[in-house]
Design an enzyme around this catalytic site. Structure first.
Site, PDB file in Angstrom:
ATOM      1  N   LYS A  22      27.638 -10.776  50.660  1.00  0.00           N
ATOM      2  CA  LYS A  22      28.941 -11.466  50.552  1.00  0.00           C
ATOM      3  C   LYS A  22      30.041 -10.574  51.111  1.00  0.00           C
ATOM      4  O   LYS A  22      30.880 -11.015  51.902  1.00  0.00           O
ATOM      5  CB  LYS A  22      29.252 -11.776  49.097  1.00  0.00           C
ATOM      6  CG  LYS A  22      30.688 -12.185  48.819  1.00  0.00           C
ATOM      7  CD  LYS A  22      30.963 -12.522  47.372  1.00  0.00           C
ATOM      8  CE  LYS A  22      31.302 -11.329  46.543  1.00  0.00           C
ATOM      9  NZ  LYS A  22      32.687 -10.834  46.662  1.00  0.00           N
ATOM     10  N   ASN A  23      30.022  -9.303  50.729  1.00  0.00           N
ATOM     11  CA  ASN A  23      31.130  -8.413  51.088  1.00  0.00           C
ATOM     12  C   ASN A  23      31.053  -7.872  52.506  1.00  0.00           C
ATOM     13  O   ASN A  23      31.968  -7.163  52.934  1.00  0.00           O
ATOM     14  CB  ASN A  23      31.251  -7.282  50.070  1.00  0.00           C
ATOM     15  CG  ASN A  23      31.763  -7.807  48.732  1.00  0.00           C
ATOM     16  OD1 ASN A  23      32.189  -8.958  48.637  1.00  0.00           O
ATOM     17  ND2 ASN A  23      31.677  -7.000  47.695  1.00  0.00           N
ATOM     18  N   ARG A  93      40.877 -13.316  46.750  1.00  0.00           N
ATOM     19  CA  ARG A  93      41.798 -12.342  47.309  1.00  0.00           C
ATOM     20  C   ARG A  93      41.291 -11.783  48.632  1.00  0.00           C
ATOM     21  O   ARG A  93      42.066 -11.295  49.441  1.00  0.00           O
ATOM     22  CB  ARG A  93      42.079 -11.219  46.341  1.00  0.00           C
ATOM     23  CG  ARG A  93      40.896 -10.329  46.054  1.00  0.00           C
ATOM     24  CD  ARG A  93      41.268  -9.250  45.121  1.00  0.00           C
ATOM     25  NE  ARG A  93      42.477  -8.565  45.494  1.00  0.00           N
ATOM     26  CZ  ARG A  93      42.586  -7.660  46.462  1.00  0.00           C
ATOM     27  NH1 ARG A  93      41.542  -7.390  47.203  1.00  0.00           N
ATOM     28  NH2 ARG A  93      43.735  -7.055  46.711  1.00  0.00           N
ATOM     29  N   CYS A 117      43.980 -10.866  39.357  1.00  0.00           N
ATOM     30  CA  CYS A 117      42.748 -11.603  39.053  1.00  0.00           C
ATOM     31  C   CYS A 117      42.203 -11.038  37.750  1.00  0.00           C
ATOM     32  O   CYS A 117      42.788 -10.150  37.142  1.00  0.00           O
ATOM     33  CB  CYS A 117      41.740 -11.462  40.176  1.00  0.00           C
ATOM     34  SG  CYS A 117      41.002  -9.837  40.190  1.00  0.00           S
ATOM     35  N   ARG A 122      45.029  -5.873  41.614  1.00  0.00           N
ATOM     36  CA  ARG A 122      44.523  -6.027  42.993  1.00  0.00           C
ATOM     37  C   ARG A 122      45.666  -6.039  44.031  1.00  0.00           C
ATOM     38  O   ARG A 122      45.803  -6.970  44.808  1.00  0.00           O
ATOM     39  CB  ARG A 122      43.675  -7.284  43.138  1.00  0.00           C
ATOM     40  CG  ARG A 122      42.621  -7.511  42.089  1.00  0.00           C
ATOM     41  CD  ARG A 122      41.486  -6.505  42.078  1.00  0.00           C
ATOM     42  NE  ARG A 122      40.665  -6.477  43.255  1.00  0.00           N
ATOM     43  CZ  ARG A 122      39.630  -7.294  43.468  1.00  0.00           C
ATOM     44  NH1 ARG A 122      39.372  -8.241  42.600  1.00  0.00           N
ATOM     45  NH2 ARG A 122      38.911  -7.194  44.567  1.00  0.00           N
ATOM     46  N   ASP A 306      30.714  -2.745  41.159  1.00  0.00           N
ATOM     47  CA  ASP A 306      30.173  -4.116  41.118  1.00  0.00           C
ATOM     48  C   ASP A 306      28.842  -4.185  40.389  1.00  0.00           C
ATOM     49  O   ASP A 306      28.314  -5.279  40.180  1.00  0.00           O
ATOM     50  CB  ASP A 306      30.006  -4.667  42.536  1.00  0.00           C
ATOM     51  CG  ASP A 306      31.340  -4.859  43.218  1.00  0.00           C
ATOM     52  OD1 ASP A 306      31.358  -5.084  44.441  1.00  0.00           O
ATOM     53  OD2 ASP A 306      32.373  -4.764  42.537  1.00  0.00           O
ATOM     54  N   ILE A 328      37.356   2.316  38.915  1.00  0.00           N
ATOM     55  CA  ILE A 328      37.931   1.620  40.070  1.00  0.00           C
ATOM     56  C   ILE A 328      38.948   0.563  39.648  1.00  0.00           C
ATOM     57  O   ILE A 328      40.069   0.535  40.160  1.00  0.00           O
ATOM     58  CB  ILE A 328      36.807   0.968  40.923  1.00  0.00           C
ATOM     59  CG1 ILE A 328      35.746   1.998  41.316  1.00  0.00           C
ATOM     60  CG2 ILE A 328      37.428   0.267  42.146  1.00  0.00           C
ATOM     61  CD1 ILE A 328      36.211   3.104  42.229  1.00  0.00           C
ATOM     62  N   ARG A 398      30.277 -17.753  43.143  1.00  0.00           N
ATOM     63  CA  ARG A 398      31.054 -17.064  44.170  1.00  0.00           C
ATOM     64  C   ARG A 398      30.214 -16.033  44.906  1.00  0.00           C
ATOM     65  O   ARG A 398      30.431 -15.780  46.086  1.00  0.00           O
ATOM     66  CB  ARG A 398      32.247 -16.347  43.550  1.00  0.00           C
ATOM     67  CG  ARG A 398      33.314 -17.240  42.987  1.00  0.00           C
ATOM     68  CD  ARG A 398      34.500 -16.425  42.609  1.00  0.00           C
ATOM     69  NE  ARG A 398      34.835 -15.522  43.700  1.00  0.00           N
ATOM     70  CZ  ARG A 398      35.345 -14.295  43.518  1.00  0.00           C
ATOM     71  NH1 ARG A 398      35.569 -13.854  42.321  1.00  0.00           N
ATOM     72  NH2 ARG A 398      35.624 -13.535  44.548  1.00  0.00           N
TER      73      ARG A 398
HETATM   74  C1  EPZ Z   1      36.157  -4.634  47.550  1.00  0.00           C
HETATM   75  O1  EPZ Z   1      37.345  -5.111  46.957  1.00  0.00           O
HETATM   76  C2  EPZ Z   1      35.063  -5.611  47.143  1.00  0.00           C
HETATM   77  N1  EPZ Z   1      35.372  -6.936  47.656  1.00  0.00           N
HETATM   78  C3  EPZ Z   1      34.953  -5.659  45.611  1.00  0.00           C
HETATM   79  O2  EPZ Z   1      33.867  -6.518  45.282  1.00  0.00           O
HETATM   80  C4  EPZ Z   1      34.634  -4.253  45.121  1.00  0.00           C
HETATM   81  O3  EPZ Z   1      34.591  -4.259  43.707  1.00  0.00           O
HETATM   82  C5  EPZ Z   1      35.716  -3.270  45.596  1.00  0.00           C
HETATM   83  O4  EPZ Z   1      35.815  -3.332  47.041  1.00  0.00           O
HETATM   84  C6  EPZ Z   1      35.398  -1.838  45.209  1.00  0.00           C
HETATM   85  O5  EPZ Z   1      34.175  -1.465  45.740  1.00  0.00           O
HETATM   86  C7  EPZ Z   1      35.124  -7.196  48.966  1.00  0.00           C
HETATM   87  O6  EPZ Z   1      34.666  -6.344  49.720  1.00  0.00           O
HETATM   88  C8  EPZ Z   1      35.449  -8.568  49.445  1.00  0.00           C
HETATM   89  P1  EPZ Z   1      39.475  -1.803  46.973  1.00  0.00           P
HETATM   90  P2  EPZ Z   1      38.768  -4.481  47.424  1.00  0.00           P
HETATM   91  O7  EPZ Z   1      40.627  -2.044  47.870  1.00  0.00           O
HETATM   92  O8  EPZ Z   1      38.721  -4.065  48.829  1.00  0.00           O
HETATM   93  C9  EPZ Z   1      43.253  -0.239  44.541  1.00  0.00           C
HETATM   94  C10 EPZ Z   1      32.778  -8.200  44.099  1.00  0.00           C
HETATM   95  O9  EPZ Z   1      32.467  -8.264  42.907  1.00  0.00           O
HETATM   96  N2  EPZ Z   1      44.053  -0.737  45.674  1.00  0.00           N
HETATM   97  O10 EPZ Z   1      38.374  -0.917  47.462  1.00  0.00           O
HETATM   98  O11 EPZ Z   1      39.819  -5.420  46.990  1.00  0.00           O
HETATM   99  C11 EPZ Z   1      42.549  -1.360  43.800  1.00  0.00           C
HETATM  100  O12 EPZ Z   1      43.409  -1.936  42.830  1.00  0.00           O
HETATM  101  C12 EPZ Z   1      34.137  -7.687  44.489  1.00  0.00           C
HETATM  102  O13 EPZ Z   1      32.026  -8.494  45.053  1.00  0.00           O
HETATM  103  C13 EPZ Z   1      45.432  -0.523  45.674  1.00  0.00           C
HETATM  104  O14 EPZ Z   1      45.985   0.037  44.742  1.00  0.00           O
HETATM  105  O15 EPZ Z   1      38.851  -3.188  46.511  1.00  0.00           O
HETATM  106  C14 EPZ Z   1      41.372  -0.651  43.194  1.00  0.00           C
HETATM  107  O16 EPZ Z   1      41.793  -0.001  42.003  1.00  0.00           O
HETATM  108  C15 EPZ Z   1      35.017  -7.385  43.277  1.00  0.00           C
HETATM  109  N3  EPZ Z   1      46.161  -0.975  46.731  1.00  0.00           N
HETATM  110  C16 EPZ Z   1      41.018   0.415  44.236  1.00  0.00           C
HETATM  111  O17 EPZ Z   1      42.179   0.556  45.056  1.00  0.00           O
HETATM  112  C17 EPZ Z   1      45.566  -1.617  47.807  1.00  0.00           C
HETATM  113  O18 EPZ Z   1      46.281  -1.980  48.763  1.00  0.00           O
HETATM  114  C18 EPZ Z   1      39.840   0.053  45.141  1.00  0.00           C
HETATM  115  O19 EPZ Z   1      40.039  -1.265  45.573  1.00  0.00           O
HETATM  116  C19 EPZ Z   1      44.165  -1.827  47.779  1.00  0.00           C
HETATM  117  C20 EPZ Z   1      43.427  -1.360  46.712  1.00  0.00           C
END
Ligand code: EPZ
Length: 439
Positions: A22-23, A93, A117, A122, A306, A328, A398
């Site tokens: 998916k990702n 998102r 969410c 996020r 995850d 995370i 999802r």
């Molecule tokens: C990706 O989300 C994945 N989704 C998530 O999978 C996964 O849990 C996550 O990476 C962490 O591995 C997809 O790839 C579509 P991040 P993403 O930006 O990119 C903070 C699932 O279950 N952050 O790596 O949104 C954020 O809040 C989903 O399949 C900021 O502060 O996660 C988090 O604490 C859930 N500002 C940390 O960074 C930003 O602009 C890492 O988030 C972006 C992120």
């Protein structure tokens, strides 16, 4: 509304084929925007709600998408809109992944802020800072990000913490920029390298020169996207946990064992016997006694967030005490209250949970709250005594392709049935709101 009904106690046995990631699929579908060809193709695309959502988004801006046998064909040459509307972005998102491609190709994009969410706020501030460094003019307008650029120019981008989709958006925007970009503290998740491979095969010039550093030499255009999507490592980890929790013996096919290192190590620490049969298949045998192991989530190659909820279900029936730390996301323990309804002994405080294993869980009704929490509740139901029902499993759809069919093929007594219709209008309204509020 559907719910899952499970009769626990059956050790899983047999083979399960893992679907496409998916990702990886989500950024790859968004990346199709950047290619000139009208016959872009993706293979091994999983049949998931989130994939349907991003397909809907691409069609809403003018792309044509069709399924042809085992491939999805995407024609983006007729895109004539540049907006990702709130009603789509709020359900997923990851829709923000169209920001970089639209800016790269059309120098404009209007994307709704995703909003929070179930698992956390996020934010997308890292994404926006990266695009601004590349020369985009970013403004906020009534909950929408307005991004425009005369042209995008190569820049040095350094993420404060690794962001998976932030890295992906920066890569895609830099791919068609003028000059060279360097991304430091880039996320290392394998889905990013799958995206890089697909972009390079289509004419991009991108290299991961160090584990957390990516160099992009901008090119004028991309010709054709043609890519076979990597296996879903989180789906694979989930079925591995299912085999472990039911003391079963399951062979997983269509995996990439390299992506599963931290999950394999943790499950072996918990007592599972794992044999790598080939780079794309492994056998996992659940232990008679599940050892309690501490878990601390981290960016790849650390233990994936995850998989945290799924491992908590396993630890709920382990032989001792362990601490699970979620590093995370700020609110990724929604499954704790539900698991306690089965009799799990879990105490959560801020970002850590203390799990005292119990020798049995008793089936009952539970409610899914987010994608991976839903999987955790299903795993617990596979081992709980009696019948477990999990409602609001639209969350599960999802990210897991036909989970009940795959588990049933391994011997689980599980079915997806109509949930009793909510008893009053308020409940119906509440269900509909929640059904929309995906991660
Ligand atoms: C990706 O989300 C994945 N989704 C998530 O999978 C996964 O849990 C996550 O990476 C962490 O591995 C997809 O790839 C579509 P991040 P993403 O930006 O990119 C903070 C699932 O279950 N952050 O790596 O949104 C954020 O809040 C989903 O399949 C900021 O502060 O996660 C988090 O604490 C859930 N500002 C940390 O960074 C930003 O602009 C890492 O988030 C972006 C992120």
């Amino acid at each position: 509304m559907k719910k899952m009904v499970i009769e626990g106690g059956v050790p899983l046995r047999g083979e399960v084929a893992i679907s496409g990631s998916k990702n990886a699929a989500l950024p790859l579908l968004a990346a199709a925007i950047m290619f000139d060809d009208s016959n872009n193709e993706l293979f091994n695309v999983p049949d998931l709600k989130d994939v349907a959502t991003i397909r809907q988004l691409l069609v809403s801006i003018g792309a044509e998408i069709k399924d042809e046998g085992d491939r999805v064909v995407i024609n983006t040459s007729c895109i004539n809109k540049y907006e990702a509307p709130y009603d789509l972005v709020k359900t997923m998102r990851a829709s923000v992944l169209v920001l970089g491609p639209l800016l790269a190709k059309y120098k404009r994009a209007r994307v709704s802020l995703p909003g929070g969410c179930a698992i956390g706020a996020r934010p997308i501030d890292f994404h926006l800072k990266a695009l601004a460094l590349l020369g985009a003019d970013i403004t906020m307008d009534h909950g929408y990000v307005e991004a425009t650029a005369e042209k995008l120019k190569g820049a040095e981008i350094s993420f404060p913490i690794p962001s998976v989709t932030g890295t992906e958006n920066a890569i895609m925007a830099a791919t068609l920029a003028e000059g060279t970009s360097i991304i430091k503290n880039a996320a290392r998740e394998p889905e990013i390298d799958d995206l890089i491979l697909a972009l390079c095969n289509g004419g991009a010039n991108i290299k991961r020169v160090e584990p957390s550093t990516i160099v992009i030499k901008g090119v004028k255009k991309l010709n054709r996207l043609s890519h076979f999507i990597m296996p879903d490592r989180i789906e694979a980890g989930t079925y591995m946990a299912a085999s472990a929790i039911t003391k079963g013996e399951v062979v997983l096919k269509n995996i990439n064992a390299v992506h599963l290192r931290s999950v394999i190590d943790k499950l072996e620490e918990a007592g599972a016997k794992i044999r790598i049969i080939s780079p794309s298949s492994l056998m996992i045998k659940g232990p008679k006694v599940i050892r309690s192991v501490d878990i601390s989530t981290a960016p790849f190659p650390g233990f994936p967030t995850d998989m945290q909820a799924q491992m908590m279900a396993l630890m709920a029936v382990s032989s001792g005490l362990c601490v699970i730390t979620e590093n995370i996301f700020e609110n990724r323990f929604m499954h704790v209250a539900e698991l306690r309804r089965l009799g799990a002994n879990i105490k959560a405080c801020n970002n850590f949970a203390i799990v005292k294993g119990t020798d049995h869980l008793s089936g009952t009704e539970m409610m899914a709250t987010d994608l991976r929490a839903s999987a955790s509740l299903i795993l617990a139901g596979l081992v709980a005594h009696g019948i477990t029902e999990v409602s609001r499993i639209y969350h599960l759809d999802r990210g897991y392709e036909a989970m009940e069919k795959k588990l049933a093929s391994l011997g689980a007594i599980i079915s997806k049935v109509d949930a009793a219709t909510p008893s009053n209008d308020n409940e119906v309204a509440n269900e509909n709101i929640l059904a929309e509020k995906y991660m």
